[in-house]
Design a protein around this motif. Structure first.
Motif, PDB file in Angstrom:
ATOM      1  N   GLN A  54      -7.849   0.298  -3.261  1.00 44.19           N
ATOM      2  CA  GLN A  54      -8.303   1.068  -2.101  1.00 44.19           C
ATOM      3  C   GLN A  54      -9.001   2.357  -2.502  1.00 44.19           C
ATOM      4  O   GLN A  54      -9.526   3.075  -1.656  1.00 44.19           O
ATOM      5  N   ASP A  55      -9.042   2.642  -3.807  1.00 42.96           N
ATOM      6  CA  ASP A  55      -9.612   3.887  -4.298  1.00 42.96           C
ATOM      7  C   ASP A  55     -11.121   3.769  -4.513  1.00 42.96           C
ATOM      8  O   ASP A  55     -11.603   2.814  -5.134  1.00 42.96           O
ATOM      9  N   ARG A  72     -11.601  -3.740  -1.021  1.00 41.28           N
ATOM     10  CA  ARG A  72     -11.290  -2.299  -0.974  1.00 41.28           C
ATOM     11  C   ARG A  72     -10.151  -2.017  -0.001  1.00 41.28           C
ATOM     12  O   ARG A  72     -10.281  -1.276   0.972  1.00 41.28           O
ATOM     13  N   HIS A  73      -9.012  -2.631  -0.286  1.00 40.13           N
ATOM     14  CA  HIS A  73      -7.830  -2.440   0.549  1.00 40.13           C
ATOM     15  C   HIS A  73      -6.582  -2.498  -0.322  1.00 40.13           C
ATOM     16  O   HIS A  73      -6.627  -2.950  -1.466  1.00 40.13           O
ATOM     17  N   ASN A  74      -5.481  -2.085   0.261  1.00 39.28           N
ATOM     18  CA  ASN A  74      -4.196  -2.155  -0.407  1.00 39.28           C
ATOM     19  C   ASN A  74      -3.786  -3.620  -0.582  1.00 39.28           C
ATOM     20  O   ASN A  74      -4.038  -4.450   0.280  1.00 39.28           O
ATOM     21  N   SER A 124      -5.150   6.549  -0.947  1.00 41.94           N
ATOM     22  CA  SER A 124      -6.322   6.340  -0.105  1.00 41.94           C
ATOM     23  C   SER A 124      -6.417   7.472   0.900  1.00 41.94           C
ATOM     24  O   SER A 124      -5.416   7.836   1.536  1.00 41.94           O
ATOM     25  N   ASN A 126      -7.566   7.280   3.657  1.00 38.32           N
ATOM     26  CA  ASN A 126      -7.375   6.725   4.992  1.00 38.32           C
ATOM     27  C   ASN A 126      -5.940   6.902   5.477  1.00 38.32           C
ATOM     28  O   ASN A 126      -5.663   6.771   6.672  1.00 38.32           O
ATOM     29  N   ASN A 207       2.783   6.898  -0.138  1.00 36.27           N
ATOM     30  CA  ASN A 207       2.017   5.656  -0.225  1.00 36.27           C
ATOM     31  C   ASN A 207       2.822   4.405   0.107  1.00 36.27           C
ATOM     32  O   ASN A 207       2.301   3.296  -0.014  1.00 36.27           O
TER      33      ASN A 207
END
Length: 301
Positions: A54-55, A72-74, A124, A126, A207
């Motif tokens: 996600q970074d 691009r996600h966890n 992230s 977000n 996190n």
């Protein structure tokens, strides 16, 4: 443009553990600097590699390779994105858990007590909750719980009380604010270790690292094909315990599998290595991050 990341830990041992088939489909849960991913790609022919991170820095560090799919996600959304990509099963999953030295060395991210920075710690941007939010709003009891559970700090009550007392006068804003209070609560002879435990606990909470790991492990049994491999590198006992429990019992919260009336167990994986694999003295000498690494490999039944 490639950025400087940590040297991958247990590179050969972990990628060997995947038992890669040249035309197989594999997942790297934590792309980071791409060290493990590049090694996996070097062993693939027509296969595919799906990587999660996600970074934004990790995304900018990706190689230009048509066999690589970057998500691009966890990695807690593992099953969701495999379905989206129309990939029902994969041949192996590799996860190098923890935080890269890149993040620790990036002062602005607030992961390290070595720098004066905003008390952030989000993997992230977000994510809404920062480490500052936690120390400024959690109750004293909740702070005590998280420092005990995620930092394994024995006298967590002293630290949580000091935090609550400090914030009544002024809110925590920076890593230095927290460092100055924490230093007064830990043993002077092991100050750096104590501070590392404090910051680790907050990072895990920010996190939701334990919840994410639990979710991924349970999903791995659904998406790894028969005879496929699950390869996990962990860095502290909290992570390793969850991985060990899942391999042994099929449940992250149980140490042993339940048996039916006939003494049979229904577990998704069997351990490939009965004992954890740890880095050699030579690797630790050149890569400090390897010091606490533990590798577990399991095969899908």
């Amino acid at each position: 443009m490639e950025q400087e990341y940590h040297v991958p830990v247990l590179l050969k041992e972990s990628v060997d553990g995947l038992a890669i088939k040249p035309d197989g489909i594999y997942v790297d849960l934590t792309f980071g600097g791409g060290g493990h991913s590049r090694e996996i790609l070097s062993r693939l022919n027509k296969g595919k590699l799906i990587v999660f991170d996600q970074d934004a820095d990790a995304y900018n560090n990706r190689p230009d390779d048509e066999r690589l799919i970057f998500v691009r996600h966890n990695f807690r959304y593992l099953t969701h994105f495999l379905r989206y990509l129309n990939i029902p099963k994969v041949d192996g999953i590799l996860g190098d858990l923890g935080v890269s030295s890149h993040h620790f060395n990036d002062a602005e991210r607030g992961f390290s007590f070595r720098f004066d920075a905003k008390l952030d710690m989000r993997m992230s941007q977000n994510l809404k909750t920062t480490a500052a939010d936690i120390v400024n709003t959690y109750s004293e009891q909740d702070l005590k719980r998280l420092f005990w559970q995620y930092g394994e700090i024995k006298k967590s009550g002293k630290l949580s009380g000091a935090i609550v007392e400090y914030r009544q006068q002024t809110p925590f804003k920076t890593t230095t604010d927290l460092k100055l209070i924490a230093e007064k609560c830990g043993p002077k002879k092991e100050q750096s270790k104590f501070l590392a435990q404090v910051f680790q606990a907050l990072r895990i909470e920010v996190n939701r690292e334990m919840d994410v790991l639990k979710s991924m492990l349970m999903q791995s049994g659904e998406v790894i094909a028969k005879d496929g491999r699950l390869v996990i590198i962990s860095y502290h006992s909290l992570e390793d315990r969850l991985v060990k429990n899942y391999i042994r019992s099929g449940d992250v919260d149980k140490t042993n599998a339940e048996q039916d009336l006939f003494g049979h167990t229904d577990v998704p994986f069997k351990a490939v290595n009965r004992k954890i694999i740890i880095p050699s003295d030579e690797e630790i000498a050149v890569n400090g991050r390897a010091r606490s690494a533990k590798l577990r490999i399991a095969e899908r039944l």
